[in-house]
Design a protein around this motif. Structure first.
Motif, PDB file in Angstrom:
ATOM      1  N   TYR A   1       0.839  -1.186   0.000  1.00 24.68           N
ATOM      2  CA  TYR A   1       0.000   0.000   0.000  1.00 24.68           C
ATOM      3  C   TYR A   1       0.877   1.239   0.000  1.00 24.68           C
ATOM      4  N   GLU A   2       0.319   2.312  -0.519  1.00 23.18           N
ATOM      5  CA  GLU A   2       1.044   3.569  -0.597  1.00 23.18           C
ATOM      6  C   GLU A   2       0.076   4.700  -0.289  1.00 23.18           C
ATOM      7  N   ILE A   3       0.561   5.735   0.342  1.00 23.43           N
ATOM      8  CA  ILE A   3      -0.267   6.904   0.643  1.00 23.43           C
ATOM      9  C   ILE A   3       0.359   8.113  -0.041  1.00 23.43           C
ATOM     10  N   THR A   4      -0.479   8.924  -0.646  1.00 21.41           N
ATOM     11  CA  THR A   4      -0.025  10.145  -1.303  1.00 21.41           C
ATOM     12  C   THR A   4      -0.786  11.319  -0.696  1.00 21.41           C
ATOM     13  N   ILE A   5      -0.045  12.267  -0.170  1.00 14.85           N
ATOM     14  CA  ILE A   5      -0.642  13.461   0.425  1.00 14.85           C
ATOM     15  C   ILE A   5      -0.299  14.643  -0.471  1.00 14.85           C
ATOM     16  N   PHE A   6      -1.324  15.343  -0.911  1.00 15.52           N
ATOM     17  CA  PHE A   6      -1.139  16.428  -1.863  1.00 15.52           C
ATOM     18  C   PHE A   6      -0.900  17.784  -1.206  1.00 15.52           C
ATOM     19  N   ASP A   7      -1.027  17.877   0.076  1.00 19.94           N
ATOM     20  CA  ASP A   7      -0.809  19.136   0.778  1.00 19.94           C
ATOM     21  C   ASP A   7       0.690  19.464   0.744  1.00 19.94           C
ATOM     22  N   THR A   8       1.031  20.576   0.133  1.00 22.73           N
ATOM     23  CA  THR A   8       2.447  20.913  -0.062  1.00 22.73           C
ATOM     24  C   THR A   8       3.147  21.305   1.235  1.00 22.73           C
ATOM     25  N   ASP A   9       2.414  21.793   2.211  1.00 21.12           N
ATOM     26  CA  ASP A   9       3.027  22.201   3.475  1.00 21.12           C
ATOM     27  C   ASP A   9       3.318  21.020   4.394  1.00 21.12           C
ATOM     28  N   PHE A  10       2.683  19.896   4.137  1.00 19.48           N
ATOM     29  CA  PHE A  10       2.838  18.755   5.040  1.00 19.48           C
ATOM     30  C   PHE A  10       4.268  18.241   5.067  1.00 19.48           C
ATOM     31  N   ASP A  11       4.922  18.098   3.935  1.00 13.25           N
ATOM     32  CA  ASP A  11       6.275  17.530   3.914  1.00 13.25           C
ATOM     33  C   ASP A  11       7.243  18.361   4.757  1.00 13.25           C
TER      34      ASP A  11
END
Length: 129
Positions: free
Chosen positions: A40-50
């Motif tokens: 499984y893989e998760i992709t978070i599109f919020d640019t500030d999260f990283d």
């Protein structure tokens, strides 16, 4: 002569059928390996999260996979309730399809947990209550 021909035919049939049993057994083993190797893989599109994640996560704060699974179950339940009630729709704008009985792996569970922490801290939305 007929008996000898009949016995030879039966032996030939027995010999011809025996390798097929081994082949079917091997193909069943291959199917089982494919089922067990799901990733499984998760992709978070919020640019500030990283950036936030790099500043706030450290190995000293790391927890067990079971802890992350339990907390993610709570977080996803609250997230989906906010989504269905159309509450905080600027932030909570999608439904998360999460099954607590599936082990998604340490990396996915950790990243989802820390994303929920990011939302709690930056948007002041309670997800782990």
């Amino acid at each position: 002569m007929k008996n000898l021909l009949f016995i030879a035919f039966m032996l030939l049939m027995a010999w011809a059928c025996s390798p097929q049993k081994d082949i079917s057994k091997a193909s069943a083993d291959i199917k089982q390996v494919v089922i067990d190797s799901t990733e499984y893989e998760i992709t978070i599109f919020d640019t500030d999260f990283d950036r936030w994640y790099l500043l706030h996560f450290s190995p000293a704060l790391d927890r067990s996979n079971d802890y992350y699974r339990l907390m993610n179950d709570r977080g996803v339940t609250n997230w989906n309730q906010y989504f269905t009630r159309n509450r905080y729709n600027q932030v909570v704008n999608s439904y998360i399809n999460f099954n607590p009985t599936i082990d998604y792996g340490m990396e996915v569970n950790r990243k989802l947990y820390w994303y929920f922490r990011f939302i709690e801290e930056t948007c002041k939305i309670k997800l782990f209550r």
